[in-house]
Design an enzyme around this catalytic site. Structure first.
Site, short mmCIF file in Angstrom:
data_model
loop_
_atom_site.label_atom_id
_atom_site.label_comp_id
_atom_site.label_asym_id
_atom_site.label_seq_id
_atom_site.Cartn_x
_atom_site.Cartn_y
_atom_site.Cartn_z
N HIS A 12 -26.92 -74.32 -1.38
CA HIS A 12 -26.18 -74.25 -0.12
C HIS A 12 -26.67 -73.10 0.77
O HIS A 12 -25.91 -72.54 1.55
CB HIS A 12 -24.66 -74.15 -0.37
CG HIS A 12 -24.20 -72.90 -1.07
ND1 HIS A 12 -23.18 -72.92 -1.99
CD2 HIS A 12 -24.57 -71.61 -0.98
CE1 HIS A 12 -22.94 -71.70 -2.43
NE2 HIS A 12 -23.78 -70.88 -1.83
N HIS A 57 -17.60 -67.35 1.02
CA HIS A 57 -18.36 -66.14 1.30
C HIS A 57 -17.56 -65.24 2.25
O HIS A 57 -17.98 -64.95 3.36
CB HIS A 57 -19.71 -66.48 1.90
CG HIS A 57 -20.56 -67.36 1.04
ND1 HIS A 57 -20.37 -68.72 0.93
CD2 HIS A 57 -21.61 -67.06 0.23
CE1 HIS A 57 -21.27 -69.24 0.10
NE2 HIS A 57 -22.03 -68.26 -0.34
N HIS A 191 -31.88 -66.66 -7.10
CA HIS A 191 -32.07 -65.72 -6.00
C HIS A 191 -31.19 -64.50 -6.20
O HIS A 191 -30.17 -64.55 -6.88
CB HIS A 191 -31.81 -66.37 -4.64
CG HIS A 191 -30.40 -66.80 -4.37
ND1 HIS A 191 -29.74 -67.76 -5.11
CD2 HIS A 191 -29.53 -66.42 -3.40
CE1 HIS A 191 -28.52 -67.95 -4.61
NE2 HIS A 191 -28.37 -67.14 -3.58
#
Length: 285
Positions: A12, A57, A191
């Site tokens: 995403h 987030h 990541h």
């Protein structure tokens, strides 16, 4: 009458959504070539509802108030303002009846879902929708968003996420209305956005994950949170959300599509599409 028809695991990354909105050539076209085939695959499944497993987030929640698991029970879900304005995508229509059914069935199994009757959704939700459907005026499916804390420790284990998916699969199978349901696990792949390992990408682990989530999800569920962070980076640990998706499917699935691309904004991006071919664990026939 309801059934989980398929599952998709997909990254995403914000940049992925932007790149999928335009295919003018160069690196953008390469990324599009990797992810675009999923659109025809999803369309062929004729889904009514998507259960979207994602993480917030700091849009709907914050470090001061961050549930381990939260489920949307709202009529609709608007794109969140992430500090630079909401993404210019459609408002998602909720599947209220299925949301409340999941709440009623999954919580008694021991999963304390925070119930959100108002919820804005950020790129963790909207980017996968763009990958799967492009940029239509209206999304072609209704949705049930389920947010997972993969931000602030302690985060739920891979096994806990896999078990939550099992409970979701059983709940969908007991729903009395007709639905063709897809389950989407979002986030990852490897990541890390900060610290000495910023920019960390582990292609070997990512490709192993894409292979094992098909036929050996138990191996992935057996990894600890520390192992996920070590292998995939602090943000790559979002991959546990793919295990919620995989848990909602039967033991036997058929891989319909898989793709992998690096880098996307210093991040590895992957996708896997799975056809469900059996009943969820604990459901007969």
């Amino acid at each position: 009458m309801a059934e989980v028809v398929a599952g998709v695991g997909v990254s995403h990354i914000p940049a992925l959504g932007a790149m999928m909105e335009g295919t003018s050539g160069g690196p953008t076209a390469t990324v599009f070539d990797t992810f675009a085939p999923i659109r025809d695959w999803v369309a062929e499944r004729e889904l009514d509802t998507l259960i979207v497993i994602y993480n917030d987030h700091a849009s709907a929640f914050s470090l001061e108030l961050l549930p381990t698991f939260a489920i949307g029970a709202a009529p609709s879900y608007a794109p969140a303002d992430e500090g630079y304005g909401p993404r210019q995508v459609a408002v998602a229509e909720g599947d209220l009846d299925l949301s409340w059914h999941l709440i009623d069935k999954v919580i008694p199994e021991g999963f304390d879902l925070a119930v959100c009757q108002q919820l804005d959704v950020d790129h963790g939700f909207t980017v996968p929708m763009t990958v799967l459907f492009g940029s239509p005026q209206e999304w072609p499916v209704r949705v049930v968003p389920i947010a997972v804390n993969v931000v602030q420790q302690p985060t739920p284990s891979a096994q806990r996420c896999f078990d939550l998916g099992r409970a979701i699969g059983r709940a969908v199978a007991s729903f009395g209305e007709e639905r063709r349901v897809g389950v989407i696990g979002t986030g990852g792949m490897s990541h890390q956005l900060q610290g000495r390992r910023a920019g960390h990408i582990n292609e070997v682990f990512d490709r192993r994950f894409l292979e094992e989530i098909v036929d050996h999800p138990d191996r992935l569920a057996g990894l600890t949170n520390t192992e996920y962070i070590h292998e995939a980076g602090s943000e790559g640990a979002e991959l546990v959300m793919w295990l919620v998706m995989r848990g909602a499917l039967s033991d036997k699935v058929v891989e319909g599509y898989s793709g992998y691309h690096i880098p996307v904004s210093n991040t590895a991006a992957g996708i896997v599409a799975l056809d469900n071919v059996g009943a969820p664990v604990g459901v007969v026939g």
